[in-house]
Write an enzyme that holds these catalytic residues in place. Structure first.
Site, PDB file in Angstrom:
ATOM      1  CE1 TYR A  59      -4.176   1.160  -0.297  1.00  0.00           C
ATOM      2  CE2 TYR A  59      -4.522  -0.997   0.694  1.00  0.00           C
ATOM      3  CZ  TYR A  59      -5.012   0.107  -0.010  1.00  0.00           C
ATOM      4  OH  TYR A  59      -6.307   0.115  -0.427  1.00  0.00           O
ATOM      5  CD  GLU A  61      -4.691   5.308   0.641  1.00  0.00           C
ATOM      6  OE1 GLU A  61      -4.428   5.548   1.837  1.00  0.00           O
ATOM      7  OE2 GLU A  61      -5.845   5.122   0.218  1.00  0.00           O
ATOM      8  CG  ASP A 205      -7.532  10.241 -24.387  1.00  0.00           C
ATOM      9  OD1 ASP A 205      -6.520   9.527 -24.244  1.00  0.00           O
ATOM     10  OD2 ASP A 205      -8.688   9.839 -24.166  1.00  0.00           O
ATOM     11  CB  THR A 231      -3.394   3.495 -22.116  1.00  0.00           C
ATOM     12  OG1 THR A 231      -3.025   3.400 -23.489  1.00  0.00           O
ATOM     13  CG2 THR A 231      -4.830   3.974 -22.009  1.00  0.00           C
ATOM     14  CE  LYS A 234      -6.149   1.842 -25.217  1.00  0.00           C
ATOM     15  NZ  LYS A 234      -7.141   2.890 -25.503  1.00  0.00           N
ATOM     16  NE  ARG A 240      -5.832  -3.919 -19.585  1.00  0.00           N
ATOM     17  CZ  ARG A 240      -5.811  -3.910 -20.921  1.00  0.00           C
ATOM     18  NH1 ARG A 240      -5.041  -4.738 -21.590  1.00  0.00           N
ATOM     19  NH2 ARG A 240      -6.564  -3.058 -21.582  1.00  0.00           N
TER      20      ARG A 240
HETATM   21  C1  LIG Z   1      -8.204   3.230 -24.682  1.00  0.00           C
HETATM   22  C2  LIG Z   1      -8.581   4.645 -24.540  1.00  0.00           C
HETATM   23  C3  LIG Z   1      -8.942   5.186 -23.302  1.00  0.00           C
HETATM   24  C4  LIG Z   1      -9.215   4.364 -22.064  1.00  0.00           C
HETATM   25  O1  LIG Z   1      -8.288   3.519 -21.627  1.00  0.00           O
HETATM   26  P1  LIG Z   1      -8.701   2.364 -20.560  1.00  0.00           P
HETATM   27  O2  LIG Z   1      -7.398   1.981 -19.998  1.00  0.00           O
HETATM   28  O3  LIG Z   1      -9.392   1.317 -21.346  1.00  0.00           O
HETATM   29  O4  LIG Z   1      -9.599   2.977 -19.554  1.00  0.00           O
HETATM   30  C5  LIG Z   1      -9.182   6.549 -23.221  1.00  0.00           C
HETATM   31  N1  LIG Z   1      -9.085   7.333 -24.297  1.00  0.00           N
HETATM   32  C6  LIG Z   1      -8.775   6.845 -25.509  1.00  0.00           C
HETATM   33  C7  LIG Z   1      -8.674   7.786 -26.657  1.00  0.00           C
HETATM   34  C8  LIG Z   1      -8.522   5.493 -25.670  1.00  0.00           C
HETATM   35  O5  LIG Z   1      -8.218   5.031 -26.889  1.00  0.00           O
END
Ligand SMILES: *Cc1c(COP(=O)(O)O)cnc(C)c1O
Length: 433
Positions: A59, A61, A205, A231, A234, A240
């Protein structure tokens, strides 16, 4: 002597054969079929080792040096390394590596930059945006006031004139760009200009493409954005998870929005794995992968066009392509199911101004990070395009169609057999029966 106590598969098989079976079957699925899901890739064994470590027990935090629990000396080292490496890799002023996912990162970014009820201008879901960009099914559409911009019907590229008009008309607090199924480069400088014109924050994003930015295969949004979310699982090939980069003056607001506003204790095993992934992403090998991913997407897209599938926007600049199947008279849903039967994993996807419901959709999306991680190149992409063409047009309800899908599956097996995603270890193979 130091000891690492990590994944012990024999223990799992002994204690929980049902779950052990799932893991073994999933290795087989990933190894024996073709992975063209644009948001996936293959993590390295080093990343998997960090994920399977006892850091999962801790933990922590708070932030390094300011935790709410004792015993954080080790995990503090991991998080400091992750942050330093992210700052280096992305040439950013501040990094938060704690978000559990891309969605958590976006929730924190909204919380740092806007208040409930504020106007947020973002790309509409049917045009390539994400659920967190204003969908009523997400916090973003329920707690904020979303205005959606679209792609232009003729070019299928972002309609920047509409973005500017909507920004002037609705005066958003926050403008978001970045998408889940948009195959073209985004003009970050133009978004910055529009945001400045109306006094809005600009959030990029970069969830889908931040790995390609890390590998210097796509332009970086960092110089233009107030906040970049992403993220790590990907194209970046890490665990993840999510991450946020921002300008120094927003650092405190972002950190407080991640913890304690949006999350509790960080997943320190994932934070350590993010550090591993950021280090890997700085290597020449990773740059080779990122650039080849883009070349492969172009080759795959051109091959699919030759099979009668119309590339949305006419092509691709990044790691993915969206194909309109209407000229073939096949829906996205049917195409996805037929490909699945042939051992090809891809997903149905709406095309811009799609007349079909999202659950049916007129198109499919394909991406090349996974196959590129496996070492495939343009030659394999051409072969895969022709296999997809055969699978998509094979009606499984006819004897000929079912036979065609079996033939395609055999050829898929040949291709993936030549490019194992993980080293083929004789002992591991024996363990997996
Ligand atoms: C995949 C994705 C997310 C979310 O990611 P998660 O880890 O699945 O919550 C947010 N924005 C965009 C543009 C994405 O492609």
């Amino acid at each position: 002597m130091s000891t690492f106590w990590g994944p012990d598969f024999a223990a799992l098989e002994r204690e929980d054969p049902e779950i052990a079976d799932v893991l073994v079957d999933e290795v087989a699925r990933q190894r024996d079929t073709l992975q063209l899901i644009a948001s996936e890739s293959f993590t390295s064994p080093a990343v998997l080792a960090a994920l399977g470590s006892t850091l999962a027990n801790k933990y922590a935090e708070g932030y390094p040096g300011q935790r709410y629990y004792g015993g954080c000396g080790q995990v503090d080292r991991a998080e400091r390394l992750a942050v330093e490496r992210a700052l280096d890799l992305f040439v950013a002023e501040h990094a938060n590596v704690q978000p559990h996912s891309g969605t958590s990162a976006n929730l924190a970014a909204y919380a740092a930059l806007a208040e409930p009820g504020d106007v947020v201008l973002a790309m509409g879901l049917p045009h390539g945006g994400h659920l967190t960009h204003g969908s009523k099914a997400s916090f973003s559409g329920k707690w904020f006031h979303p205005i959606a911009y679209r792609v232009a019907p003729e070019t299928e590229e972002i309609d920047y004139d509409e973005v500017r008009d909507l920004a002037l008309a609705h005066r958003p607090k926050l403008i978001i760009c970045g998408a889940t199924s948009y195959p073209r480069l985004i003009d970050f400088a133009l978004f910055r200009e529009i945001a400045d014109q109306v006094g809005a924050y600009l959030m990029v994003d970069a969830a889908h493409f931040i790995g390609l930015v890390a590998g210097r295969a796509l332009p970086s949004p960092v110089p233009f954005a107030d906040v970049v979310t992403g993220t790590t699982h990907k194209a970046l090939r890490g665990p993840r998870g999510g991450m946020i980069l921002c300008r120094a003056e927003l650092a405190q607001r972002i950190d407080k929005a991640v913890f304690p506003f949006a999350q509790g204790g960080p997943m320190m095993h994932a934070v350590a794995a993010k550090a591993v992934a950021f280090r890997e992403a700085g290597t020449p090998d990773f740059r080779g992968y990122a650039n080849q991913t883009v070349r492969n997407a172009r080759a795959l897209c051109a091959g699919l066009a030759a099979e009668g599938m119309r590339p949305v926007t006419g092509g691709t600049d990044n790691h993915l392509a969206v194909l309109d199947l209407r000229e073939l008279g096949v829906t996205g849903r049917d195409a996805e199911a037929r490909c699945a039967r042939a051992g090809i994993a891809l997903n149905k996807n709406p095309v811009p101004y799609d007349p079909e419901r999202p659950a049916v959709a007129s198109g499919v999306r394909v991406g090349t990070p996974s196959v590129t991680s496996q070492g495939m190149r343009e030659g394999e992409m051409r072969r895969i395009a022709s296999l997809i063409g055969r699978a998509v047009t094979a009606d499984p309800d006819t004897a000929a169609g079912a036979a065609a899908l079996r033939d395609v599956a055999l050829e898929v097996g040949e291709i993936v057999g030549a490019f194992p995603p993980y080293p083929l270890d004789a002992e591991l193979l024996a363990n997996s029966r």
